[in-house]
Motif scaffolding. Structure first.
Motif, PDB file in Angstrom:
ATOM      1  N   LEU A 136      16.643 -10.663 -22.128  1.00 30.04           N
ATOM      2  CA  LEU A 136      17.684 -10.119 -21.487  1.00 30.04           C
ATOM      3  C   LEU A 136      17.976  -8.767 -21.795  1.00 30.04           C
ATOM      4  O   LEU A 136      17.456  -8.388 -22.925  1.00 30.04           O
ATOM      5  CB  LEU A 136      19.178 -10.803 -21.982  1.00 30.04           C
ATOM      6  CG  LEU A 136      19.627 -12.103 -21.602  1.00 30.04           C
ATOM      7  CD1 LEU A 136      20.756 -12.661 -22.442  1.00 30.04           C
ATOM      8  CD2 LEU A 136      19.994 -12.360 -20.127  1.00 30.04           C
ATOM      9  N   PRO A 137      18.545  -7.820 -20.942  1.00 28.65           N
ATOM     10  CA  PRO A 137      18.596  -6.379 -21.430  1.00 28.65           C
ATOM     11  C   PRO A 137      19.413  -6.308 -22.660  1.00 28.65           C
ATOM     12  O   PRO A 137      20.321  -7.040 -23.086  1.00 28.65           O
ATOM     13  CB  PRO A 137      19.596  -5.873 -20.278  1.00 28.65           C
ATOM     14  CG  PRO A 137      19.277  -6.625 -19.132  1.00 28.65           C
ATOM     15  CD  PRO A 137      18.987  -8.021 -19.699  1.00 28.65           C
ATOM     16  N   VAL A 138      18.857  -5.260 -23.714  1.00 28.85           N
ATOM     17  CA  VAL A 138      19.100  -5.433 -25.059  1.00 28.85           C
ATOM     18  C   VAL A 138      20.685  -5.343 -25.207  1.00 28.85           C
ATOM     19  O   VAL A 138      21.176  -5.800 -26.354  1.00 28.85           O
ATOM     20  CB  VAL A 138      18.616  -4.161 -25.713  1.00 28.85           C
ATOM     21  CG1 VAL A 138      19.169  -2.905 -25.521  1.00 28.85           C
ATOM     22  CG2 VAL A 138      18.276  -4.488 -27.090  1.00 28.85           C
ATOM     23  N   SER A 139      21.202  -4.553 -24.497  1.00 24.62           N
ATOM     24  CA  SER A 139      22.855  -4.584 -24.726  1.00 24.62           C
ATOM     25  C   SER A 139      23.889  -5.794 -23.937  1.00 24.62           C
ATOM     26  O   SER A 139      24.852  -5.996 -24.100  1.00 24.62           O
ATOM     27  CB  SER A 139      23.507  -3.303 -24.227  1.00 24.62           C
ATOM     28  OG  SER A 139      23.266  -3.067 -22.851  1.00 24.62           O
ATOM     29  N   GLU A 140      22.950  -6.674 -23.027  1.00 23.83           N
ATOM     30  CA  GLU A 140      23.781  -7.655 -22.297  1.00 23.83           C
ATOM     31  C   GLU A 140      24.542  -8.673 -23.170  1.00 23.83           C
ATOM     32  O   GLU A 140      23.781  -9.383 -23.991  1.00 23.83           O
ATOM     33  CB  GLU A 140      22.683  -8.271 -21.372  1.00 23.83           C
ATOM     34  CG  GLU A 140      23.692  -9.124 -20.307  1.00 23.83           C
ATOM     35  CD  GLU A 140      22.832  -9.526 -19.239  1.00 23.83           C
ATOM     36  OE1 GLU A 140      22.875 -10.623 -18.802  1.00 23.83           O
ATOM     37  OE2 GLU A 140      22.028  -8.449 -18.728  1.00 23.83           O
ATOM     38  N   GLY A 141      25.537  -8.779 -23.337  1.00 23.27           N
ATOM     39  CA  GLY A 141      26.423  -9.685 -24.116  1.00 23.27           C
ATOM     40  C   GLY A 141      26.821  -9.272 -25.474  1.00 23.27           C
ATOM     41  O   GLY A 141      27.253  -9.880 -26.185  1.00 23.27           O
ATOM     42  N   GLN A 142      26.147  -8.006 -25.745  1.00 25.46           N
ATOM     43  CA  GLN A 142      26.561  -7.472 -27.197  1.00 25.46           C
ATOM     44  C   GLN A 142      27.372  -6.135 -27.312  1.00 25.46           C
ATOM     45  O   GLN A 142      27.626  -5.613 -28.493  1.00 25.46           O
ATOM     46  CB  GLN A 142      25.147  -7.121 -27.927  1.00 25.46           C
ATOM     47  CG  GLN A 142      23.871  -7.979 -27.748  1.00 25.46           C
ATOM     48  CD  GLN A 142      24.536  -9.287 -28.598  1.00 25.46           C
ATOM     49  OE1 GLN A 142      25.578  -8.996 -29.333  1.00 25.46           O
ATOM     50  NE2 GLN A 142      23.834 -10.443 -28.483  1.00 25.46           N
ATOM     51  N   SER A 143      28.007  -6.031 -26.056  1.00 28.53           N
ATOM     52  CA  SER A 143      29.036  -4.813 -26.065  1.00 28.53           C
ATOM     53  C   SER A 143      30.418  -5.393 -26.745  1.00 28.53           C
ATOM     54  O   SER A 143      31.001  -6.323 -26.049  1.00 28.53           O
ATOM     55  CB  SER A 143      29.267  -4.360 -24.577  1.00 28.53           C
ATOM     56  OG  SER A 143      27.982  -3.913 -24.154  1.00 28.53           O
ATOM     57  N   LEU A 144      30.834  -4.544 -27.595  1.00 24.29           N
ATOM     58  CA  LEU A 144      32.238  -4.842 -28.181  1.00 24.29           C
ATOM     59  C   LEU A 144      33.253  -3.609 -27.796  1.00 24.29           C
ATOM     60  O   LEU A 144      32.608  -2.319 -27.625  1.00 24.29           O
ATOM     61  CB  LEU A 144      32.017  -4.897 -29.727  1.00 24.29           C
ATOM     62  CG  LEU A 144      31.264  -6.052 -30.179  1.00 24.29           C
ATOM     63  CD1 LEU A 144      31.151  -5.919 -31.696  1.00 24.29           C
ATOM     64  CD2 LEU A 144      31.960  -7.473 -29.708  1.00 24.29           C
ATOM     65  N   PRO A 145      34.615  -3.896 -27.788  1.00 28.28           N
ATOM     66  CA  PRO A 145      35.484  -2.997 -27.429  1.00 28.28           C
ATOM     67  C   PRO A 145      35.207  -1.886 -28.409  1.00 28.28           C
ATOM     68  O   PRO A 145      35.154  -2.117 -29.741  1.00 28.28           O
ATOM     69  CB  PRO A 145      36.495  -3.618 -27.512  1.00 28.28           C
ATOM     70  CG  PRO A 145      36.324  -4.921 -27.074  1.00 28.28           C
ATOM     71  CD  PRO A 145      35.039  -5.169 -27.973  1.00 28.28           C
TER      72      PRO A 145
END
Length: 375
Positions: A231-240
């Motif tokens: 997966l793209p490295v930031s997908e699902g890992q973004s936090l507010p």
């Protein structure tokens, strides 16, 4: 000069707490407090409140503190009560204030504003696991093999991937692990996927013509296996950037179904998995109480005993029904005890059917199977 707060600052806010969150000041709260170097709004609020995440109620409605983020070491804060009897922290003590003890501490004033809790402070406790459905996983590009016949590709190896990738983009490589099972419905809520490595694509690939994409492995956390997906490295890992901490607007009951440390018990700052997600209207920043079911007691011929310690006859005779607090069956009475609070947690990341939360307070070690609720 005032230091600029980074975009990763974690603003612990609760602008609309529920009616159950009564703002009660601790009995030993000081009349005044002098801000010290290293203090955070959370730290100062914890001096006055049992629930420091309610700090906006104590700070933000004060005209004397236009921006509570811009208070400095050396500033003196006073605890007063407004016309409605609500506690407030102010920077200028009014003439008619109520004196409290003990007195606050003092320190020299500095030119650096005290920060709120930074997201970077939470980073060491965060993990990169996600919960994806079988269909979501099957739709992703996956590892075919490496440029060498090795069982464990490592940093520096080239991996060949089935699927089209974007050249020069960074990708995370995940391994599909065990399913998350809802203990109430026995449904599969998703599969735990664990980050095993990161890589950078240098060939995009041509799936239609059978040409694999190629990635260069930048870093490895665990063993990379054929079949692991990307997966793209930031997908699902973004936090507010800012967590607005508050109770959910409606009753939401759930259960802790797993923890990322895979231990039997866990404590403050550990990450746990809940069986509630976006479809249940869970949001990042939601605060829940953690409660544990007290053991059932069978009051039989030989006196009270816990259900698990009762005789086989008493267990059968008790005919336990969870919908009642107690039942009587001949000489046996079964008592179903209440759930008691053992901690608190805050939701960090929400996915379709599960969410990840950080334990913020513990009264007992937290366990898988503990329930979460608003009140």
């Amino acid at each position: 000069m005032i230091k600029q707060l980074s975009a990763a600052v974690l603003a612990l806010a609760a602008a609309f707490p529920s009616l159950a969150d009564v703002l009660t000041v601790k009995e030993n709260a000081p009349e005044q407090y002098v801000v010290e170097k290293g203090d955070t709004l959370w730290d100062i609020s914890a001096i006055y409140l049992d629930k420091p995440w309610l700090w906006p109620e104590l700070w933000q409605m004060n005209p004397q503190i236009d921006n509570p983020h811009l208070i400095y070491p050396g500033d003196t804060l006073y605890l007063v009560y407004d016309a409605q009897g609500r506690p407030r922290l102010v920077m200028e003590r009014p003439e008619n204030y109520q004196k409290l003890t003990p007195h606050g501490r003092k320190t020299m004033k500095s030119d650096s504003a005290i920060p709120t809790i930074s997201l970077e402070l939470l980073r060491p406790f965060l993990t990169y696991e996600q919960a994806l459905s079988e269909e979501q996983i099957a739709a992703q590009p996956y590892v075919l093999g490496a440029n060498e016949n090795v069982k464990r590709p490592t940093k520096g190896h080239i991996l060949y991937v089935k699927g089209d990738l974007e050249r020069n983009r960074n990708y995370a490589i995940y391994h599909k692990d065990d399913p998350y099972i809802d203990p109430q419905t026995e449904e599969v809520l998703g599969y735990e996927v664990k980050l095993v490595a990161t890589a950078r694509a240098f060939r995009s690939g041509d799936f239609d013509n059978g040409v694999p994409a190629s990635v260069f492995v930048n870093d490895v956390k665990r063993e990379i296996n054929a079949g692991d997906f990307l997966l793209p490295v930031s997908e699902g890992q973004s936090l507010p950037a800012f967590f607005k901490m508050r109770r959910p607007d409606k009753e939401i009951d759930g259960e802790i179904i797993a923890s990322t440390n895979e231990l039997r018990e866990f404590s403050k700052m550990d990450i746990v998995v809940l069986n509630r997600g976006l479809i249940d209207e869970v949001k990042a920043g939601h605060m829940f109480d953690i409660r544990r079911q007290s053991p059932t007691v069978v009051d039989g011929d030989d006196g009270p005993s816990y259900k698990e310690d009762a005789s086989t006859y008493e267990k059968v005779a008790s005919n336990i029904e969870e919908s009642f607090n107690f039942e009587e069956d001949g000489d046996n009475t079964t008592w179903h005890m209440p759930k008691e609070k053992v901690g608190e947690l805050m939701v960090l990341k929400v996915q379709d059917r599960v969410s990840y939360a950080i334990v913020t307070k513990t009264l007992r070690p937290i366990r898988v199977g503990d329930v979460v609720s608003v009140n």
